[in-house]
Design a protein around this motif. Structure first.
Motif, PDB file in Angstrom:
ATOM      1  N   TYR A   1      73.927  48.121 -29.504  1.00 32.81           N
ATOM      2  CA  TYR A   1      75.073  47.446 -28.870  1.00 32.81           C
ATOM      3  C   TYR A   1      74.961  47.406 -27.348  1.00 32.81           C
ATOM      4  CZ  TYR A   1      77.046  46.971 -33.423  1.00 32.81           C
ATOM      5  OH  TYR A   1      77.228  46.598 -34.730  1.00 32.81           O
ATOM      6  N   THR A   2      74.267  48.370 -26.774  1.00 32.49           N
ATOM      7  CA  THR A   2      74.007  48.293 -25.325  1.00 32.49           C
ATOM      8  C   THR A   2      73.188  47.037 -25.024  1.00 32.49           C
ATOM      9  OG1 THR A   2      73.979  50.703 -25.205  1.00 32.49           O
ATOM     10  CG2 THR A   2      73.013  49.527 -23.340  1.00 32.49           C
TER      11      THR A   2
ATOM     12  N   PHE B   1      64.448  40.571 -23.216  1.00 33.82           N
ATOM     13  CA  PHE B   1      63.748  40.560 -24.504  1.00 33.82           C
ATOM     14  C   PHE B   1      62.773  41.737 -24.601  1.00 33.82           C
ATOM     15  CE2 PHE B   1      64.476  35.772 -24.126  1.00 33.82           C
ATOM     16  CZ  PHE B   1      65.643  35.829 -24.866  1.00 33.82           C
ATOM     17  N   ILE B   2      62.110  42.029 -23.500  1.00 38.43           N
ATOM     18  CA  ILE B   2      61.192  43.188 -23.510  1.00 38.43           C
ATOM     19  C   ILE B   2      61.995  44.464 -23.742  1.00 38.43           C
ATOM     20  CG2 ILE B   2      59.659  44.577 -22.042  1.00 38.43           C
ATOM     21  CD1 ILE B   2      58.761  41.824 -20.793  1.00 38.43           C
ATOM     22  N   ALA B   3      63.161  44.575 -23.081  1.00 39.01           N
ATOM     23  CA  ALA B   3      64.018  45.753 -23.275  1.00 39.01           C
ATOM     24  C   ALA B   3      64.420  45.870 -24.744  1.00 39.01           C
ATOM     25  CB  ALA B   3      65.259  45.646 -22.385  1.00 39.01           C
ATOM     26  N   TYR B   4      64.743  44.713 -25.368  1.00 39.09           N
ATOM     27  CA  TYR B   4      65.117  44.707 -26.796  1.00 39.09           C
ATOM     28  C   TYR B   4      63.980  45.268 -27.648  1.00 39.09           C
ATOM     29  CZ  TYR B   4      65.750  42.759 -31.489  1.00 39.09           C
ATOM     30  OH  TYR B   4      65.830  42.615 -32.852  1.00 39.09           O
ATOM     31  N   PHE B   5      62.760  44.768 -27.437  1.00 43.95           N
ATOM     32  CA  PHE B   5      61.640  45.184 -28.285  1.00 43.95           C
ATOM     33  C   PHE B   5      61.259  46.647 -28.047  1.00 43.95           C
ATOM     34  CE2 PHE B   5      60.962  40.536 -28.544  1.00 43.95           C
ATOM     35  CZ  PHE B   5      60.992  40.417 -29.922  1.00 43.95           C
TER      36      PHE B   5
ATOM     37  N   LEU C   1      83.588  48.767 -31.447  1.00 37.49           N
ATOM     38  CA  LEU C   1      82.239  48.607 -30.893  1.00 37.49           C
ATOM     39  C   LEU C   1      82.319  48.409 -29.379  1.00 37.49           C
ATOM     40  CD1 LEU C   1      80.852  46.102 -33.561  1.00 37.49           C
ATOM     41  CD2 LEU C   1      80.478  48.578 -33.465  1.00 37.49           C
ATOM     42  N   SER C   2      81.381  49.017 -28.673  1.00 42.26           N
ATOM     43  CA  SER C   2      81.356  48.848 -27.212  1.00 42.26           C
ATOM     44  C   SER C   2      79.919  49.013 -26.712  1.00 42.26           C
ATOM     45  CB  SER C   2      82.262  49.883 -26.539  1.00 42.26           C
ATOM     46  OG  SER C   2      81.660  51.156 -26.602  1.00 42.26           O
TER      47      SER C   2
ATOM     48  N   PHE D   1      68.540  49.685 -34.902  1.00 40.75           N
ATOM     49  CA  PHE D   1      68.407  48.225 -34.770  1.00 40.75           C
ATOM     50  C   PHE D   1      68.421  47.532 -36.125  1.00 40.75           C
ATOM     51  CE2 PHE D   1      67.722  46.713 -30.400  1.00 40.75           C
ATOM     52  CZ  PHE D   1      67.914  47.914 -29.733  1.00 40.75           C
ATOM     53  N   ALA D   2      68.077  48.266 -37.191  1.00 41.73           N
ATOM     54  CA  ALA D   2      68.140  47.671 -38.533  1.00 41.73           C
ATOM     55  C   ALA D   2      69.594  47.559 -38.987  1.00 41.73           C
ATOM     56  CB  ALA D   2      67.336  48.511 -39.511  1.00 41.73           C
ATOM     57  N   GLN D   3      70.421  48.535 -38.583  1.00 40.66           N
ATOM     58  CA  GLN D   3      71.829  48.542 -39.012  1.00 40.66           C
ATOM     59  C   GLN D   3      72.729  47.753 -38.060  1.00 40.66           C
ATOM     60  OE1 GLN D   3      72.627  52.718 -39.242  1.00 40.66           O
ATOM     61  NE2 GLN D   3      71.344  53.003 -41.054  1.00 40.66           N
ATOM     62  N   GLY D   4      72.330  47.625 -36.808  1.00 41.05           N
ATOM     63  CA  GLY D   4      73.176  47.010 -35.787  1.00 41.05           C
ATOM     64  C   GLY D   4      73.757  45.649 -36.150  1.00 41.05           C
ATOM     65  N   PRO D   5      72.915  44.680 -36.581  1.00 43.41           N
ATOM     66  CA  PRO D   5      73.444  43.337 -36.868  1.00 43.41           C
ATOM     67  C   PRO D   5      74.512  43.329 -37.955  1.00 43.41           C
ATOM     68  CG  PRO D   5      71.058  43.276 -36.687  1.00 43.41           C
ATOM     69  CD  PRO D   5      71.447  44.724 -36.685  1.00 43.41           C
TER      70      PRO D   5
END
Lengths: 84, 205
Positions: free
Chosen positions: B139-140, B46-50, B131-132, B60-64
């Motif tokens: 995506y990573t 979660f820390i890596a995500y933020f 996607l990968s 990150f805005a477009q990813g989902p």
């Protein structure tokens, strides 16, 4: 009646919150309000599972608060992303 | 040979942490060591995500938008339902109702399989879309987090089978079911992690 079917009520509530969060994400672009609503609802979902499904409400107070803090800290970081 | 019996209490923790003063520990202490280790592992994700979202807000805005949200919603409902079934299984073992308990454990196992099947389909669908793990930073993080969670659901589902085997062997009762309860709290922990992962990867833009 509510007490007897408490698990069922909570299960329905958790799914309703999930669908509401998805609706918010799909229908609205990311706004501060959406982020705050999602963060609060995730906190609430986590606390329901910790207290009632994991049954920590009347169990070890240290474990309960540790789990609760986890579900306060990380959703709070969602609110912090508003300022990114 | 010494007849001295080993102490049941290690005596290395403050007395305020004792079950007598702080409350009962569901399951047993070893499963909570495992759960707290898993929570630490996921907290790093979660820390890596933020941190990544801070550095790459546009990605990150477009990813989902590239993910199939319906599959994420389906898996959320499946895991919440599995937690409900697990709570019911615990309720019935306390009533010494082995048949109902076993029935609910099979439902938990079915939910685990359902989750794994949908996640596998989602990974396949992502692959079809090109996607990968190296598509971009979002995506990573997505693959890192979701594949790790996938593994947890996989081995916890195997543990459900083991607990069903033990239940059928008569190892659990209303008086002694700490092994079943340990699995239950571990399963709920996996559900809790998905409750956090789902909005981060599928909902928030």
């Amino acid at each position: 009646m509510k007490k007897r079917f408490q698990l069922e009520w909570l299960w329905v509530l958790l799914i309703a919150i999930t669908l509401f969060n998805t609706f918010l994400g799909e229908q609205f672009s990311s706004t501060a309000l959406v982020s705050v609503l999602v963060a609060i609802s995730v906190m609430y979902k986590g606390i329901i599972v910790i207290d009632h499904f994991m049954e920590l409400k009347y169990a070890n107070k240290h474990l309960r608060w540790l789990m609760r803090w986890y579900f306060i800290i990380f959703p709070s970081l969602v609110i912090a992303t508003i300022f990114f | 040979m010494s007849e001295q019996q080993p102490s049941q209490v290690l005596g290395i923790f403050p007395s305020s942490w004792s079950e007598a003063r702080a409350g009962r520990i569901p399951g047993h202490i070893p499963i909570w060591v495992g759960i707290l280790s898993e929570l630490t592992e996921f907290s790093l994700f979660f820390i890596a995500y933020f941190v990544a979202k801070y550095h790459y807000p546009e990605i990150f805005a477009q990813g989902p938008q590239g993910l199939k949200t319906s599959l994420g919603v389906a898996n959320t409902i499946i895991l919440l339902t599995s937690s409900y079934f697990m709570a019911k299984a615990m309720m019935y073992i306390r009533l010494d109702n082995y048949g109902r308990c076993q029935g609910y454990l099979w439902l938990v196992f079915s939910c685990g399989l359902g989750y794994l099947a949908i996640k596998t389909w989602e990974f396949y669908w992502n692959h079809q879309q090109g996607l990968s793990t190296v598509t971009n930073e979002f995506y990573t993080v997505y693959y890192y987090m979701t594949f790790n969670h996938f593994l947890h659901v996989g081995w916890a589902s195997c543990a459900v089978l083991w607990v069903i085997f033990r239940l059928r062997a008569g190892r659990y009762s209303a008086q002694e079911h700490s092994g079943l309860e340990a699995l239950a709290v571990y399963w709920h922990m996996i559900d809790l992690m998905w409750i956090l992962i789902f909005p981060l990867l599928y909902v928030l833009r």
